[in-house]
Every structure is written in C-alpha cells, then in structure tokens.
Design an enzyme around this catalytic site. Structure first.
Site, PDB file in Angstrom:
ATOM      1  N   GLY A  11       0.831  -1.199   0.000  1.00 46.85           N
ATOM      2  CA  GLY A  11       0.000   0.000   0.000  1.00 46.85           C
ATOM      3  C   GLY A  11       0.862   1.244   0.000  1.00 46.85           C
ATOM      4  CD  GLN A  12      -1.176   6.793   0.462  1.00 51.35           C
ATOM      5  OE1 GLN A  12      -0.498   7.615  -0.159  1.00 51.35           O
ATOM      6  NE2 GLN A  12      -2.282   7.160   1.093  1.00 51.35           N
ATOM      7  CB  ALA A  81      -2.610  -5.201   6.521  1.00 56.55           C
ATOM      8  CB  SER A  84      -7.985   1.715   4.107  1.00 58.77           C
ATOM      9  OG  SER A  84      -7.492   1.621   2.784  1.00 58.77           O
ATOM     10  CD  GLU A 127     -13.593   8.453   8.026  1.00 52.72           C
ATOM     11  OE1 GLU A 127     -14.741   8.261   8.459  1.00 52.72           O
ATOM     12  OE2 GLU A 127     -13.311   9.327   7.183  1.00 52.72           O
ATOM     13  CE  LYS A 155      -7.518   1.243  10.712  1.00 53.35           C
ATOM     14  NZ  LYS A 155      -6.313   0.489  10.279  1.00 53.35           N
ATOM     15  NE  ARG A 186      -5.379   7.779  -0.006  1.00 53.02           N
ATOM     16  CZ  ARG A 186      -5.733   7.150   1.095  1.00 53.02           C
ATOM     17  NH1 ARG A 186      -5.490   5.848   1.207  1.00 53.02           N
ATOM     18  NH2 ARG A 186      -6.301   7.783   2.086  1.00 53.02           N
TER      19      ARG A 186
END
Length: 329
Positions: A11-12, A81, A84, A127, A155, A186
């Site tokens: 991922g980024q 990980a 998302s 979030e 999360k 992204r």
C-alpha cells in the site's frame, strides 16, 4: 540490525515506510497476500534490495501470522494492512471487520505468545471520531470516539485492543491515529487521486476529454497530509520509549471544493466545468469534518509536517499528468 515487519507493505503507507526504514539501516519484511495479479507496483524498486524480504501471508490467518512472528522475532511490527475504503465498508462490513479487527487480534496474540519484546504500531484512523469534535474545532487523543461507518467501527475495535494488550499483558502496542494521508501512490478509488488522475487524463487528451468526473458530497472537510509526513510520525513513535497513542495530522482542514479548486486551478481550469454530482457516491452516513490537534506528538516526539496541502496536490497532479502522457506512448 533492526528487523521490522510491515503489513500492507504494497500500500502507499507500506511503500513509503519501507523506503524510510531501509534508508535508516533497518531490514524490512513485507507481509503480502498471494495474488494472481501484480500488486507490487509501489515497491518494485525494493524487491531486489538485500534489506527487503517479501513474506507471503495474510493477517486474517492466525497460524500464518503466529509462525512469521515466532520465526523472525521482529524488533518492530507496523500494521498498515486494512480494508481502508470507507464507502466499501458499507457494502462489505464483514470483510472489513475480518481484516481490520481480527487481523489485529492475530498480530497482538502472536506477539503476546512468541515475541513480547516486539513493539507494535497500529495504523489507526481519524474516522474513529466520526462527527465528534472538540469545542475548539479539533480532534485529539481525548476526543470521544463515535464512528460513522463499518470501517471506523472496525478500526476503533482494534484501537481499543491496543490498550487492553498494553494493560493486561504488557505488550508495547501503540496507536497512530492518522488523519487523511495522500500521495501519488494513493489508490485510484480515493477522492484525492480520483481527482488528480482525472486531471491527468484531461491534459493527455489535449483538454478534449468528453466525460465528466463523477463525485459525491463536496462539502465534507478533511485534514490532508502527505503520506511521507505520516510515515515520519510513525517512525518517531516506533523508536520512542513511550508506549501510547498519538493523533497525527496537519491541523488544517480543507473541503472537497477547496481540493478541487487547488487541483484544477493548478492547470488553470474551473472545476465546475468538469464535474457532476452522482448520488451513488454519497455515503449513507457522512463524517462532516476532521481536523487534527497533534500537539501531543509535536511536543513529546518533536514531529511536525513538512509538506503543505498545496504542494501535496500539485505533486499528485504532476505525477498523474506524466502517467497519462506516458500511457499515450
């Protein structure tokens, strides 16, 4: 030599973090799921580096995670990980929970049973706050959590686990409560990259593109930082003697409209001529505004962002213009 396990390495965040860790002399083990398609485009430059090792695995597989941790005795684990994408979490709540919550249980249990010296940093998210915001207009470590999505709920559950494992078992587990971080790496389904990628296509078409960009709510406000700045914050947290949670963000909020004005204005276009509102992109429950009060990590660890919102968006636009023009060759 310091050994670090990075989940979500393709991922980024995982890509930028691996770059920084290797540059600082660490050895990185990148956990990655088996896939029939190429998912390594963000980290291709690392594959042949002798300080980088790809490890096949999945954080939802408790046996696999336990085996990897027991065999390697990592100094640090950075869990990047996740499922998302907030909108996707409304459609796939079970999958989101399996990855974002059960995956964290597997990591913490593996550390508890086999490698209690390992420090764990969980990539948490703003979030989790939902619509709760302090009277001063910011969110910090003491702001009550009240998520507005399955993503936020999953999360938050994993974030609470960090405290439980700290207090109950003495595990060195920390939460990096990161506000939105962006970059040219992204994914294309996130709004920042969706916009800059569309602009790249406009330029590549010599401004003759016939379609319009489909967007949802333009009024929501976010605290956007460059992913590199968020990586720097996690790096400091990882190497600190402190075992606690920190809010990480710029402290400056921008609306989607401001994002559009910055991105389209960079190439002298009016965004109003290029977009359409599509109701299917509007979330069932929205988070209106996120704005980080990161004074704690600034004071205790000396972190501060170095890349402005405007420079971030311009970098992304430049990248996507080059990408679109290259596709024409």
């Amino acid at each position: 030599m310091t050994k670090i396990l990075v989940t979500g390495v393709n991922g980024q965040f995982g890509g930028y973090f691996s770059d920084k860790a290797i540059e600082n002399g660490s050895t990185v083990f990148g956990l990655i799921r088996r896939s029939s398609v190429d998912t390594l485009y963000r980290i291709k430059h690392l594959v042949d580096n002798n300080r980088f090792t790809l490890v096949e695995g999945d954080i939802t597989d408790s046996y696999n995670v336990s085996k990897v941790v027991e065999e390697n005795q990592f100094d640090f684990i950075v869990n990047g990980a996740a499922q998302s994408h907030v909108m996707s979490s409304f459609d796939s709540p079970l999958f989101t929970t399996q990855v974002n919550y059960l995956g964290v249980i597997n990591i913490l249990e593996a550390v508890r049973q086999h490698s209690k010296h390992t420090k764990v940093v969980q990539c948490s998210t703003s979030e989790m706050f939902g619509s709760n915001i302090n009277k001063d207009g910011f969110q910090n470590e003491s702001t009550p959590f009240s998520p507005n999505s399955s993503y936020g709920c999953s999360k938050l559950a994993s974030h609470h686990l960090l405290r439980i494992y700290r207090d109950a078992f003495g595990i060195k587990a920390c939460g990096a409560i990161m506000f939105n971080y962006e970059s040219p790496k992204r994914g294309l389904h996130f709004i920042t990259r969706k916009i800059t990628n569309f602009i790249g296509r406009i330029v590549a078409s010599d401004f003759q593109l016939k379609e319009k960009l489909q967007l949802g709510n333009l009024e929501s406000k976010r605290d956007w930082s460059h992913c590199k700045d968020s990586v720097n914050a996690v790096w400091l947290l990882l190497h600190s003697d402190k075992v606690k949670d920190y809010v990480i963000g710029s402290g400056i909020t921008h609306s989607i409209i401001e994002l559009l004005e910055t991105a389209f204005g960079y190439i002298k276009l009016d965004y109003k001529d290029w977009i359409e509102i599509n109701p299917s992109f509007i979330r069932p429950l929205e988070v209106e505004e996120l704005r980080a009060d990161s004074s704690l990590i600034r004071q205790e660890l000396g972190w501060c962002p170095t890349i402005s919102f405007e420079d971030l968006i311009r970098e992304m636009v430049d990248y996507d213009i080059k990408l679109a023009l290259k596709a024409l060759d």
